[in-house]
Write a protein that holds these residues in place. Structure first.
Motif, PDB file in Angstrom:
ATOM      1  N   ASN A  58     -18.132  -6.823  14.547  1.00 49.27           N
ATOM      2  CA  ASN A  58     -17.848  -7.079  16.094  1.00 49.27           C
ATOM      3  C   ASN A  58     -18.065  -6.235  16.495  1.00 49.27           C
TER       4      ASN A  58
ATOM      5  N   LYS B 253     -21.899  -6.545  17.483  1.00 53.82           N
ATOM      6  CA  LYS B 253     -22.050  -8.290  17.858  1.00 53.82           C
ATOM      7  C   LYS B 253     -21.581  -7.123  19.872  1.00 53.82           C
ATOM      8  N   GLU B 254     -21.048  -6.474  19.666  1.00 60.25           N
ATOM      9  CA  GLU B 254     -21.009  -5.873  20.604  1.00 60.25           C
ATOM     10  C   GLU B 254     -21.678  -4.722  21.295  1.00 60.25           C
ATOM     11  N   LYS B 255     -22.262  -4.002  20.098  1.00 57.32           N
ATOM     12  CA  LYS B 255     -24.118  -3.626  20.749  1.00 57.32           C
ATOM     13  C   LYS B 255     -25.013  -3.749  20.867  1.00 57.32           C
ATOM     14  N   TYR B 256     -25.089  -4.787  20.043  1.00 53.66           N
ATOM     15  CA  TYR B 256     -26.387  -5.925  20.302  1.00 53.66           C
ATOM     16  C   TYR B 256     -26.251  -7.351  20.562  1.00 53.66           C
ATOM     17  N   LYS B 257     -25.312  -7.250  21.477  1.00 55.53           N
ATOM     18  CA  LYS B 257     -24.885  -8.239  22.186  1.00 55.53           C
ATOM     19  C   LYS B 257     -26.007  -9.191  22.402  1.00 55.53           C
ATOM     20  N   ASP B 258     -26.971  -7.842  23.825  1.00 54.05           N
ATOM     21  CA  ASP B 258     -28.499  -8.616  24.626  1.00 54.05           C
ATOM     22  C   ASP B 258     -29.803  -8.359  23.530  1.00 54.05           C
ATOM     23  N   ASN B 259     -29.517  -8.594  21.980  1.00 53.37           N
ATOM     24  CA  ASN B 259     -30.498  -8.274  20.982  1.00 53.37           C
ATOM     25  C   ASN B 259     -30.289  -9.211  20.068  1.00 53.37           C
ATOM     26  N   GLN B 260     -30.579 -10.439  19.829  1.00 54.85           N
ATOM     27  CA  GLN B 260     -30.245 -11.004  18.839  1.00 54.85           C
ATOM     28  C   GLN B 260     -30.805 -11.130  17.580  1.00 54.85           C
TER      29      GLN B 260
ATOM     30  N   LEU C 199     -28.941  -7.631  16.188  1.00 52.46           N
ATOM     31  CA  LEU C 199     -28.077  -8.409  15.278  1.00 52.46           C
ATOM     32  C   LEU C 199     -27.972  -8.998  14.333  1.00 52.46           C
TER      33      LEU C 199
END
Length: 600
Positions: free
Chosen positions: A414, A417-424, A427
């Motif tokens: 989790n 997912k929060e840390k790299y939510k803009d970098n799939q 992630l």
């Protein structure tokens, strides 16, 4: 009871009601079209088939034609009874048809093998007989033409062979028409010869069709499609490559105008087939679901014979009226194993099958092997389920331990997912590192789930159609027939919604035990924390909603199928208890904290 539980139960009831409203549309009489309708006036292809020599039958017909008087011959109506080891057949000289085909085969104890629970007699495979529609009826022209209702002269050739002849006049042309039945002592198949003697040699041509031949208007046992959702009537047609199956659509006459090797009507356990010796003479196959007797729709296969010319013609058809089981049908794959030396027609393709047929055959082999040791099919179901659970236990254990690891790394997942939510891409890279560090493979739980899904589907198809379960008793007085629902009490009076809408006409114990086992299994799974990551509403729906939903769906299911589900659930609960203990031990190991040295 909290709000989420109430919502789960309310939603389940709504789903159940919706399913009962929609199921007739999904699984009822409406199926795919068997082909495009062909108009009665359509001209068939020119006949390229060489006419067969009648032999002795031709001589009989020719002699009969010479002796015919100018006036119409009045022949009294009569019936003939033919009894074999398999069936009691009643023929009538009106139309030269069959008006009764009752199965009478008995087992080693003298009991009927194929009985009708409603009548207490053998299953009737010439059902819904009417004044103008009988089994093996013939009509001149296409499938919409009226059947022949003239009375025929009868000649007994031997105890199993009868010849019916009739002098006819159509359009000013006289000819002799005949039907000859040849039965066997110990097989369900019989031979039907359609005979024609015409001095002019002009033959028969009614808009491109000579005549149409039918199976019985219905096959037994009688059933109510609204109540018994596990019974069926389907039109089967084999074109030389594959079998096309269509659920009978009530009130319809539909055609299959491609190549036809054989066709017929199949129920869950019984079958009517028409197998022409020379399938090139057939122009079309069709089925009729038209209601002719009371409100019980027909389920009748019809074949149209191409128009022909010739002085003497004999068309041979093999008719199978019997059980839809492998033992009685597979003998027609090898010529030396059947009385008519029939082969190459692939009649076994008329047997129930699914996309998991290979797995069904493995399970069937296991059942048959167990039955040689324990001659009780109910006990065999329990033993087979136990063996499967034991085989799959290592995979189930691995899946559960994998779920434990998933729970441990869930907070880290989790956070990523929060840390790299803009970098799939990043992630995915970090997630792979996390999986590797935790020694966890996300795909490891897929194999057990896939295997269990395949087994559940194969078991469903097998236990819902396996012929050997019909009439097989598990516990006498309670589960006396594994092919139908168990019953501890029959509801005599009509109860609104219960008997009318849900069709609960009997109080059944197996579905109740199944529901309890499913609820217990859900509680144990939740207590183990396997439902982590789901909302409370989702957990309540899984725990209460789905079991209640399946309780109503499976309430009238065959008891053999419910017995499998119940056994699987009970063994699953025991298995889950063992796995829960292992998971608890693993958690205890993870909870051990190593002592940390103090700084001075």
């Amino acid at each position: 009871m909290d709000k989420n539980t109430v919502w789960a139960i309310v939603l389940s009831i709504l789903v159940i009601i919706g399913s009962f409203l929609l199921m007739p549309k999904w699984f009822g009489s409406k199926g795919q079209d068997a082909g495009q309708p062909v108009a009665a006036e359509q001209q068939a292809e020119s006949n390229e088939n060489q006419m067969k020599d009648l032999g002795n039958e031709g001589a009989i017909l020719e002699a009969a034609a010479e002796e015919t008087a100018e006036e119409v011959q009045i022949i009294p109506e009569q019936t003939i009874t033919v009894t074999t080891e398999k069936a009691n057949i009643v023929l009538t000289n009106k139309g030269a048809d069959i008006i009764s085909y009752e199965l009478i085969e008995k087992d080693e104890k003298g009991n009927l093998k194929n009985f009708d629970i409603d009548t207490g007699k053998g299953v009737q495979l010439a059902d819904s007989i009417s004044a103008k529609n009988r089994a093996c009826a013939v009509s001149f022209g296409n499938a919409t033409s009226e059947t022949i209702n003239d009375t025929f002269e009868v000649k007994k050739l031997n105890d199993l062979t009868y010849l019916f002849t009739k002098e006819m006049k159509i359009g000013g042309k006289k000819f002799t028409f005949g039907k000859q039945y040849t039965f066997t002592k110990d097989e369900y198949m019989f031979k039907l010869d359609i005979l024609l003697h015409d001095e002019t040699g002009t033959g028969l041509d009614f808009g491109g069709t000579a005549y149409s031949l039918r199976t019985a208007p219905q096959i037994g046992p009688h059933y109510d499609p609204k109540k018994d959702r596990y019974e069926k009537r389907e039109f089967l047609v084999y074109n030389g490559k594959k079998v096309k199956s269509n659920m009978i659509e009530n009130g319809k006459l539909k055609y299959y105008d491609k190549d036809v090797v054989w066709s017929g009507i199949a129920g869950k356990y019984f079958l009517n087939l028409i197998v022409p010796a020379d399938n090139t003479i057939i122009s079309n196959a069709a089925y009729s679901g038209i209601i002719e007797v009371n409100d019980y729709a027909n389920a009748q296969a019809i074949m149209e014979r191409r128009a022909f010319t010739g002085k003497d013609v004999q068309d041979t058809y093999y008719m199978y009226f019997g059980p839809r089981d492998e033992k009685n049908i597979e003998i027609y794959n090898i010529s030396d194993e059947n009385a008519f030396k029939l082969s190459g027609k692939k009649l076994t393709m008329s047997l129930p099958s699914s996309w998991l047929n290979w797995l069904e055959n493995i399970l069937k082999f296991g059942l048959q092997l167990l039955h040689k040791i324990v001659p009780n099919w109910g006990v065999c179901i329990i033993l087979l389920t136990l063996i499967i659970k034991i085989i799959l236990f290592p995979l189930s254990k691995k899946q559960s331990l994998g779920s434990l690891k998933m729970q441990e790394i869930q907070p880290k997942m989790n956070a990523l997912k929060e840390k790299y939510k803009d970098n799939q891409p990043k992630l995915q890279e970090e997630m792979q590192k996390l999986y590797k560090q935790a020694d966890y493979n996300p795909a490891s739980g897929c194999l057990p789930i896939l295997l269990q899904f395949l087994l559940v589907m194969a078991m469903f198809y097998l236990f819902n159609n396996y012929f050997e379960f019909r009439g097989a008793s598990f516990i006498k007085g309670w589960v006396s027939d594994l092919s139908v629902g168990d019953s501890v009490y029959s509801i005599k009076k009509e109860i609104p919604f219960i008997t009318t809408f849900l069709h609960m006409t009997d109080i059944r114990l197996l579905p109740v035990l199944y529901l309890i086992s499913q609820l217990v299994s859900g509680v144990i799974t939740q207590n183990n924390g396997m439902s982590a990551g789901q909302s409370k509403g989702q957990m309540k729906l899984m725990m209460y909603g789905l079991p209640i939903f399946f309780f109503f769906i499976l309430y009238n299911a065959p008891s053999g199928l419910i017995l499998y589900w119940l056994t699987s659930n009970v063994l699953g609960v025991i298995q889950q208890v063992v796995i829960n203990k292992l998971v608890k031990e693993k958690k205890a190991e993870k909870a051990v904290v190593k002592p940390v040295s103090k700084r001075k």
